[in-house]
Motif scaffolding. Structure first.
Motif, PDB file in Angstrom:
ATOM      1  N   ALA A   4      13.194 -25.946  40.217  1.00  0.00           N
ATOM      2  CA  ALA A   4      12.547 -24.983  41.118  1.00  0.00           C
ATOM      3  C   ALA A   4      13.078 -25.164  42.538  1.00  0.00           C
ATOM      4  O   ALA A   4      13.262 -24.195  43.286  1.00  0.00           O
ATOM      5  CB  ALA A   4      11.034 -25.159  41.076  1.00  0.00           C
ATOM      6  N   LEU A   5      13.337 -26.425  42.928  1.00  0.00           N
ATOM      7  CA  LEU A   5      13.913 -26.696  44.243  1.00  0.00           C
ATOM      8  C   LEU A   5      15.416 -26.452  44.253  1.00  0.00           C
ATOM      9  O   LEU A   5      15.958 -25.786  45.141  1.00  0.00           O
ATOM     10  CB  LEU A   5      13.620 -28.143  44.657  1.00  0.00           C
ATOM     11  CG  LEU A   5      12.309 -28.418  45.413  1.00  0.00           C
ATOM     12  CD1 LEU A   5      11.091 -27.954  44.628  1.00  0.00           C
ATOM     13  CD2 LEU A   5      12.200 -29.902  45.746  1.00  0.00           C
ATOM     14  N   ALA A   6      16.109 -26.982  43.225  1.00  0.00           N
ATOM     15  CA  ALA A   6      17.574 -26.948  43.231  1.00  0.00           C
ATOM     16  C   ALA A   6      18.148 -25.551  43.053  1.00  0.00           C
ATOM     17  O   ALA A   6      19.278 -25.285  43.482  1.00  0.00           O
ATOM     18  CB  ALA A   6      18.108 -27.865  42.133  1.00  0.00           C
ATOM     19  N   LEU A   7      17.387 -24.635  42.433  1.00  0.00           N
ATOM     20  CA  LEU A   7      17.900 -23.286  42.222  1.00  0.00           C
ATOM     21  C   LEU A   7      17.358 -22.272  43.233  1.00  0.00           C
ATOM     22  O   LEU A   7      17.803 -21.121  43.233  1.00  0.00           O
ATOM     23  CB  LEU A   7      17.577 -22.808  40.803  1.00  0.00           C
ATOM     24  CG  LEU A   7      18.298 -23.556  39.679  1.00  0.00           C
ATOM     25  CD1 LEU A   7      17.843 -23.051  38.317  1.00  0.00           C
ATOM     26  CD2 LEU A   7      19.816 -23.434  39.810  1.00  0.00           C
ATOM     27  N   HIS A   8      16.425 -22.688  44.084  1.00  0.00           N
ATOM     28  CA  HIS A   8      15.912 -21.762  45.097  1.00  0.00           C
ATOM     29  C   HIS A   8      16.409 -22.117  46.502  1.00  0.00           C
ATOM     30  O   HIS A   8      16.794 -21.220  47.260  1.00  0.00           O
ATOM     31  CB  HIS A   8      14.381 -21.768  45.093  1.00  0.00           C
ATOM     32  CG  HIS A   8      13.787 -20.916  46.174  1.00  0.00           C
ATOM     33  ND1 HIS A   8      13.760 -19.537  46.103  1.00  0.00           N
ATOM     34  CD2 HIS A   8      13.231 -21.235  47.380  1.00  0.00           C
ATOM     35  CE1 HIS A   8      13.201 -19.050  47.193  1.00  0.00           C
ATOM     36  NE2 HIS A   8      12.875 -20.062  47.986  1.00  0.00           N
TER      37      HIS A   8
END
Length: 485
Positions: A310-314
Motif C-alpha cells: 500500500a505504501l510502496a505502490l502509492h
C-alpha cells in the motif's frame, strides 16, 4: 616498511585501510589504483555503472598531499567507496539504473555522501542496482546496466536492490559503500553476498530518522526509504555510520548480558540448508553466553502485508515526481520515467503505481496498520526484556539469475513456486514498515559456497546498540572467506 602486495591491499577492511593511509604507511593513490585495476578485471560482475578513474585518482592524490596532522583529522582519509546509482552524487551519474535517467548528473551530493567525502572518502564510482530499486535480484535489463552477478557464484543473484554495492564489496573492488533500503535492499544483498548491511532507523520519518537525505535519493517511499552503509565487517559499517551521524567510536556489547528474541514467524518455512547454517551460528552465540528468547509474534506477517505494498505502490506517485522536480532531471513526470523502463518486473510494478491500484488502502495502511505494527514490535521488546530480535535475513540463499527477466518464481526445497520478491522480502520487510533498524551480518556458507546471513532488528532509535551487538556477534562468528573469482 610494509610490503603492500596486491593481495594484501585487497583484503584490507575499511578500518585497516584508513589507519594505513592516515599513518602514511600506504599511499591513497596506490591503493585506489589497485582497486581500479580490480574493478576493471572483474567488469563481468556488472557491479558498477560508473568507474571514475580520473576523479578517484585525483582525490586520492589530494589526500596524499596533506600533512600527517591533516590526514589524522580525516576519519575516512583516502577510503575508496562506491555509491548506489540512485543516490545523488555531484559530477557523477545518478540514473537509478533506468533509461530515462541515464547520464543524469545531480548538482550536489546527497548529505550522506557529502559527509563521507568531507571525512576524506574517495568516490570510486556508482554501483549497479535493480532498476529504480524496485526489486530484490539486481537483474537489471537496462542496456547500460545488465544483471549484477554474485561474486560467490556469478550465475546466481547477488540480491537487491543494492546488489552492485554488495557485489563490489564482496569482490574486494572496494572495502565499503552505500546502498539504499526500502524493504530489504541493503540487508538482502548483504546476506547473499556474505557482507554486512545496515538499515538505519526511520521511525516517524522526522526526528526518529537517522539519515536525512531529502530529495537526494531516487525514491520509492518516503515512509520507508533510507540510505544504508555496507561493508565486509560490522566495524566498517559502524565507522561509516559514525561519520554520517557525527557519533564517535563504538565498543562491542557484552554478550553475557544480551537477551535476543527469536521471532517464530521468521524462523518458519526456511530452506533446510540455510536453516542448518543459521542454527549452527545460533549455537555458537549461545555457547558464548547469549540468551535467546523464543517469541511468538503471530500477527507480524499479516500486519506487515496490510502496510507494505500500500505504501510502496502509492508513494512513488508524489515522491518520484518531487525528486524529478527538485533535481531538474531530464524526465519530468513519473509517466516519462515509466515509459522507458527496461525490466519487465519493474514495468509491471510501475503500471500498478500509475494506476494507483493501492491508493484506496493507503491512508488506512499509514495511520492504522503501520502504528499497530510498530506497537507490536515495541511491546515484544518491552514485555520480553529484549535487546534485539535475531533471524535469518532471507528464507533461502542466492538462486540462479534469470537474464531475461528482472525476477521470476522460486521453490524452497521443492515446495510450490512463489514470487521471488515475496520469498526474499518476507523476513526483512516488517522492520522496514515499522521503521526500526536492521543489521544483516554473515552467519556462514552452505556447502562452502553460498553465503547465509543473520539479521538483528532493534527498537526504533537503537542503532548504536544494535551495531554494538553486531560487533560482539562478529567477534564470535567471524567474517566469510573471500569468493574465489
Amino acid at each position: 616498511m610494509t610490503a603492500w602486495t596486491v593481495d594484501r591491499q585487497l583484503e584490507l577492511t575499511a578500518c585497516e585501510a584508513v589507519e594505513a593511509i592516515r599513518s602514511g604507511r600506504l599511499k591513497a593513490a596506490d591503493y585506489v589504483a589497485t582497486l581500479i585495476a580490480r574493478a576493471e578485471a572483474l567488469e563481468n560482475l556488472n557491479a558498477l555503472t560508473v568507474l571514475d578513474v580520473e576523479g578517484a585518482l585525483a582525490a586520492a592524490q589530494r589526500i596524499d598531499a596533506l600533512s600527517a596532522s591533516e590526514r589524522e583529522r580525516l576519519p575516512l582519509a583516502g577510503l575508496p567507496v562506491v555509491v548506489k546509482d540512485n543516490i545523488n552524487t555531484r559530477g557523477m551519474q545518478t540514473s537509478a539504473g533506468t533509461p530515462a535517467l541515464e547520464g543524469f548528473v545531480p548538482a550536489r551530493h546527497a548529505p550522506s555522501v557529502q559527509r563521507l567525502v568531507d571525512a576524506g572518502a574517495v568516490l570510486l564510482g556508482k554501483a549497479n542496482m535493480h532498476e529504480l530499486a524496485f526489486g530484490i535480484t539486481s537483474t537489471n535489463l537496462a542496456p547500460h546496466c545488465g544483471p549484477v552477478r554474485n561474486p560467490y557464484d556469478p550465475e546466481r543473484i547477488p540480491g537487491g536492490s543494492s546488489g552492485g554495492t554488495a557485489a563490489a564489496v564482496a569482490a574486494r573492488i572496494v572495502p565499503a559503500g552505500l546502498g539504499s533500503d526500502t524493504g530489504g535492499s541493503t540487508r538482502i544483498p548483504a546476506a547473499l553476498c556474505g557482507i554486512v548491511g545496515l538499515r538505519p532507523s526511520v521511525g516517524d520519518g522526522g526526528t526518529q530518522r537517522r539519515y536525512h537525505d531529502p530529495n537526494a535519493v531516487v525514491p520509492i517511499s518516503h515512509t520507508r526509504d533510507t540510505v544504508g552503509p555496507m561493508a565486509r565487517t560490522v566495524a566498517d559499517v559502524a565507522l561509516l555510520d559514525a561519520v554520517i551521524t557525527g557519533h564517535g567510536p563504538l565498543a562491542a556489547a557484552s554478550v553475557t548480558n544480551l537477551r535476543i528474541g527469536l521471532p517464530k514467524p521468521l524462523w518458519e518455512g526456511l530452506e533446510a540448508a540455510l536453516e542448518a547454517v543459521a542454527r549452527l551460528a545460533l549455537a555458537r552465540l549461545e555457547a558464548a553466553g547469549v540468551t535467546f528468547v523464543p517469541v511468538e509474534m503471530p500477527e507480524l506477517l499479516a500486519l506487515n502485508d496490510r502496510v507494505s505494498f500500500a505504501l510502496a505502490l502509492h508513494e512513488p506517485i508524489d515522491d518520484l515526481k518531487a525528486w524529478l522536480t527538485a533535481n531538474q532531471a531530464p524526465a519530468h513526470t513519473v509517466a516519462d520515467v515509466a515509459a522507458r523502463i527496461a525490466s519487465p518486473d519493474v514495468r509491471a510494478a510501475y503500471d500498478a503505481v500509475l494506476a494507483d491500484v493501492r491508493g484506496p488502502d493507503y491512508q488506512t495502511a499509514l495511520t492504522v496498520w503501520r502504528p499497530r505494527l510498530q506497537q507490536l514490535y515495541a511491546q515484544t521488546f518491552a514485555a520480553n526484556g529484549l535487546d534485539a530480535l535475531l533471524f535469518p535475513t532471507t528464507r533461502l540463499a542466492a538462486v540462479p539469475l534469470d537474464e531475461l527477466n528482472g525476477s521470476s518464481r522460486v521453490s524452497i526445497d521443492g515446495a510450490a513456486p512463489i514470487d521471488e520478491m515475496e520469498a526474499y522480502l518476507r523476513n526483512t520487510d516488517p522492520a522496514s514498515n515499522a521503521g526500526i533498524p536492521g543489521l544483516a551480518l554473515p552467519a556462514g556458507l552452505i556447502d562452502a559456497r553460498w553465503p547465509v546471513g543473520l539479521e538483528l532488528d532493534g527498537p526504533a532509535g537503537s542503532d548504536r546498540r544494535l551495531l554494538a551487538i553486531g560487533l560482539a556477534f562478529e567477534q564470535i562468528l567471524g567474517s566469510l572467506p573471500a569468493p574465489l573469482i
